[in-house]
Design an enzyme around this catalytic site. Structure first.
Site, PDB file in Angstrom:
ATOM      1  N   ASP A 157      75.786 -97.411 -80.378  1.00  0.00           N
ATOM      2  CA  ASP A 157      75.047 -98.594 -79.962  1.00  0.00           C
ATOM      3  C   ASP A 157      74.832 -99.443 -81.211  1.00  0.00           C
ATOM      4  O   ASP A 157      74.010 -99.116 -82.052  1.00  0.00           O
ATOM      5  CB  ASP A 157      73.713 -98.171 -79.345  1.00  0.00           C
ATOM      6  N   ASP A 175      69.773 -97.851 -69.606  1.00  0.00           N
ATOM      7  CA  ASP A 175      70.125 -99.272 -69.528  1.00  0.00           C
ATOM      8  C   ASP A 175      71.498 -99.547 -70.142  1.00  0.00           C
ATOM      9  O   ASP A 175      72.006-100.660 -70.048  1.00  0.00           O
ATOM     10  CB  ASP A 175      69.051-100.157 -70.171  1.00  0.00           C
ATOM     11  N   HIS A 176      72.116 -98.533 -70.745  1.00  0.00           N
ATOM     12  CA  HIS A 176      73.474 -98.617 -71.279  1.00  0.00           C
ATOM     13  C   HIS A 176      74.416 -97.802 -70.402  1.00  0.00           C
ATOM     14  O   HIS A 176      73.989 -96.887 -69.693  1.00  0.00           O
ATOM     15  CB  HIS A 176      73.558 -98.064 -72.701  1.00  0.00           C
ATOM     16  N   ASN A 211      73.915-102.621 -81.093  1.00  0.00           N
ATOM     17  CA  ASN A 211      72.850-103.586 -80.796  1.00  0.00           C
ATOM     18  C   ASN A 211      73.230-105.015 -81.193  1.00  0.00           C
ATOM     19  O   ASN A 211      72.372-105.830 -81.521  1.00  0.00           O
ATOM     20  CB  ASN A 211      71.535-103.165 -81.461  1.00  0.00           C
ATOM     21  N   TYR A 266      73.446 -95.298 -84.384  1.00  0.00           N
ATOM     22  CA  TYR A 266      72.512 -96.079 -83.562  1.00  0.00           C
ATOM     23  C   TYR A 266      71.878 -97.129 -84.485  1.00  0.00           C
ATOM     24  O   TYR A 266      70.937 -96.860 -85.219  1.00  0.00           O
ATOM     25  CB  TYR A 266      71.456 -95.164 -82.951  1.00  0.00           C
TER      26      TYR A 266
END
Length: 261
Positions: A149, A251-252, A151, A107
């Site tokens: 993730d 939201d993912h 980002n 992450y």
């Protein structure tokens, strides 16, 4: 074939019903979760065990961050890297026993709102995190799948409006360049674009602040990267967008890749 999924769940306890629905519906062999947002002793092991995912590697902390791997297949934990150098739970690695495959779940920090290291220390931490990951990647000598993730949406077609987002954290040139260095450090293969070639739509995240289905203001922030020899075994990649329409969603959305066993 074995199937491996990755999903930023944005609180595993809050969305435990969604996770159970996903596992029951899609039945991946392994699920990597990011942003579990709970300490290890509070991870909801019972549900995973009930569904047959009795092998787990959990790196958590109270209320923030945290990653976990749950599996039908036996695992051996291989490490927890502190690429942010501050003790946050952002990585866990395992070996999937009997399949000649190492799996690293990460992450990467979001990086705050201002894309400037001096004005926004969180952005600098994100870039430093990527640099430490790059050094780690250079030393890898085993068949590895890197998921999570990230980002960062690297390609112009990975966001809904390239020009509008050039100065927005997650799509700035400095982040894309840092991610490119990470990719080159191990010749990582981006499985999302191997199987869904650019410029096909391949979003994995939509803000809670916009009516995402009407505007489709998405970004491809979640990724599955493979060592070349692992990428050669990949047999399909998909994303499960319907989860974004479920009640109280993350939201993912999840990504799933299949591999020759």
């Amino acid at each position: 074939m074995i199937e491996i999924a990755t999903w930023n769940i944005n609180s595993v306890r809050l969305r435990i019903d969604q996770v159970e629905r996903f596992l029951t519906q899609e039945k991946p062999d392994v699920l990597c979760l990011q942003e579990i947002k709970c300490a290890e002793n509070l991870f909801p092991r019972e549900m995973f065990e009930r569904l047959g995912y009795g092998h787990m590697a959990v790196s958590g902390q109270k209320g923030y961050h945290g990653v976990a791997i749950v599996s039908r297949l036996p695992l051996r934990e291989t490490g927890r890297e502190d690429w942010q150098a501050n003790g946050e739970a952002r990585h866990v690695g395992v070996e999937i026993l009997g399949h000649d495959l190492f799996l690293d779940n990460v992450y990467i920090p979001a990086g705050g709102d201002v894309p400037d290291r001096e004005a926004n220390p969180k952005f600098g931490q994100k870039l430093d995190f990527l640099e430490r990951m790059t050094r780690w990647s250079e030393g890898l000598d085993r068949p590895t799948l890197l998921v999570g993730d990230f980002n960062i949406a690297p390609l112009e077609c990975d966001v809904y409006d390239h020009k509008a987002l050039l100065k927005v954290v997650s799509h700035t040139p400095v982040e894309v360049e840092a991610l490119g260095r990470l990719a080159a450090a191990h010749d990582w293969v981006d499985l999302g674009r191997k199987h869904i070639p650019a410029p096909e739509r391949n979003y994995s995240w939509w803000s809670y602040r916009s009516y995402w289905r009407a505007k489709d203001q998405g970004r491809r922030l979640d990724h599955m990267w493979a060592s070349p020899e692992v990428a050669a075994r990949s047999q399909g990649h998909r994303f499960v967008e319907e989860t974004r329409r479920w009640e109280q969603p993350s939201d993912h959305i999840p990504l799933i890749t299949g591999f020759a066993a």
